[in-house]
Design a protein around this motif. Structure first.
Motif, PDB file in Angstrom:
ATOM      1  N   GLU A 253       0.834  -1.206   0.000  1.00 26.29           N
ATOM      2  CA  GLU A 253       0.000   0.000   0.000  1.00 26.29           C
ATOM      3  C   GLU A 253       0.870   1.258   0.000  1.00 26.29           C
ATOM      4  OE1 GLU A 253      -3.330   2.108   2.848  1.00 26.29           O
ATOM      5  OE2 GLU A 253      -3.164  -0.079   2.886  1.00 26.29           O
ATOM      6  N   ALA A 254       1.895   1.268   0.835  1.00 27.00           N
ATOM      7  CA  ALA A 254       2.806   2.414   0.890  1.00 27.00           C
ATOM      8  C   ALA A 254       3.601   2.546  -0.411  1.00 27.00           C
ATOM      9  CB  ALA A 254       3.748   2.284   2.083  1.00 27.00           C
ATOM     10  N   PHE A 255       3.989   1.420  -0.987  1.00 26.56           N
ATOM     11  CA  PHE A 255       4.718   1.423  -2.256  1.00 26.56           C
ATOM     12  C   PHE A 255       3.847   2.018  -3.356  1.00 26.56           C
ATOM     13  CE2 PHE A 255       5.917  -0.691  -6.265  1.00 26.56           C
ATOM     14  CZ  PHE A 255       7.243  -0.304  -6.351  1.00 26.56           C
TER      15      PHE A 255
ATOM     16  N   ALA B  92      11.054  -5.410  -2.116  1.00 26.58           N
ATOM     17  CA  ALA B  92      10.344  -5.474  -0.833  1.00 26.58           C
ATOM     18  C   ALA B  92      11.264  -5.392   0.379  1.00 26.58           C
ATOM     19  CB  ALA B  92       9.496  -6.740  -0.760  1.00 26.58           C
ATOM     20  N   GLY B  93      12.542  -5.553   0.206  1.00 27.57           N
ATOM     21  CA  GLY B  93      13.481  -5.506   1.321  1.00 27.57           C
ATOM     22  C   GLY B  93      13.898  -4.107   1.745  1.00 27.57           C
ATOM     23  N   ILE B  94      13.435  -3.100   1.028  1.00 30.54           N
ATOM     24  CA  ILE B  94      13.768  -1.719   1.379  1.00 30.54           C
ATOM     25  C   ILE B  94      12.471  -0.949   1.629  1.00 30.54           C
ATOM     26  CG2 ILE B  94      15.987  -1.685   0.184  1.00 30.54           C
ATOM     27  CD1 ILE B  94      14.715  -0.339  -2.182  1.00 30.54           C
ATOM     28  N   PRO B  95      12.535   0.166   2.346  1.00 28.75           N
ATOM     29  CA  PRO B  95      11.322   0.935   2.617  1.00 28.75           C
ATOM     30  C   PRO B  95      10.595   1.306   1.323  1.00 28.75           C
ATOM     31  CG  PRO B  95      13.121   1.735   3.970  1.00 28.75           C
ATOM     32  CD  PRO B  95      13.720   0.747   2.999  1.00 28.75           C
ATOM     33  N   ALA B  96       9.263   1.360   1.409  1.00 28.03           N
ATOM     34  CA  ALA B  96       8.417   1.537   0.226  1.00 28.03           C
ATOM     35  C   ALA B  96       8.776   2.773  -0.595  1.00 28.03           C
ATOM     36  CB  ALA B  96       6.960   1.588   0.656  1.00 28.03           C
ATOM     37  N   ARG B  97       9.004   3.902   0.061  1.00 32.59           N
ATOM     38  CA  ARG B  97       9.319   5.136  -0.672  1.00 32.59           C
ATOM     39  C   ARG B  97      10.626   4.984  -1.443  1.00 32.59           C
ATOM     40  NH1 ARG B  97      11.833  10.085  -0.334  1.00 32.59           N
ATOM     41  NH2 ARG B  97      10.588  11.886  -0.913  1.00 32.59           N
ATOM     42  N   GLU B  98      11.632   4.429  -0.782  1.00 31.23           N
ATOM     43  CA  GLU B  98      12.921   4.205  -1.441  1.00 31.23           C
ATOM     44  C   GLU B  98      12.787   3.188  -2.567  1.00 31.23           C
ATOM     45  OE1 GLU B  98      16.129   3.366   1.297  1.00 31.23           O
ATOM     46  OE2 GLU B  98      15.222   4.702   2.782  1.00 31.23           O
ATOM     47  N   ALA B  99      11.950   2.174  -2.344  1.00 36.62           N
ATOM     48  CA  ALA B  99      11.731   1.148  -3.357  1.00 36.62           C
ATOM     49  C   ALA B  99      11.085   1.746  -4.604  1.00 36.62           C
ATOM     50  CB  ALA B  99      10.866   0.034  -2.790  1.00 36.62           C
TER      51      ALA B  99
END
Length: 71
Positions: free
Chosen positions: A10-12, A38-45
């Motif tokens: 959802e955040a991604f 998926a292994g990194i925070p959604a915004r950074e991803a």
């Protein structure tokens, strides 16, 4: 196969919509490709995906400079 956390997804999607005006489905991402980020925070991803796939950022200024929107 990697399980994708619903909150992360959802955040991604929210970050993807904010940066690129698309979500993971619009980008054609399947569970495997989502698992790669998926292994990194959604915004950074979202930013990493955009950089990896050369996505154009959404213009955050509305109206864009030079667009005449007055009647």
């Amino acid at each position: 196969m990697t399980r994708i956390d619903g909150d992360w997804l959802e955040a991604f999607d929210e970050a993807m919509l904010g940066f690129f005006a698309i979500d993971h489905a619009d980008a054609g991402m399947d569970e495997f490709l989502l698992g790669c980020y998926a292994g990194i925070p959604a915004r950074e991803a979202a930013l990493a995906f955009g950089e990896d796939y050369d996505l154009n950022r959404v213009d955050t200024f509305w109206p864009p400079p030079g667009l005449n929107v007055s009647s």
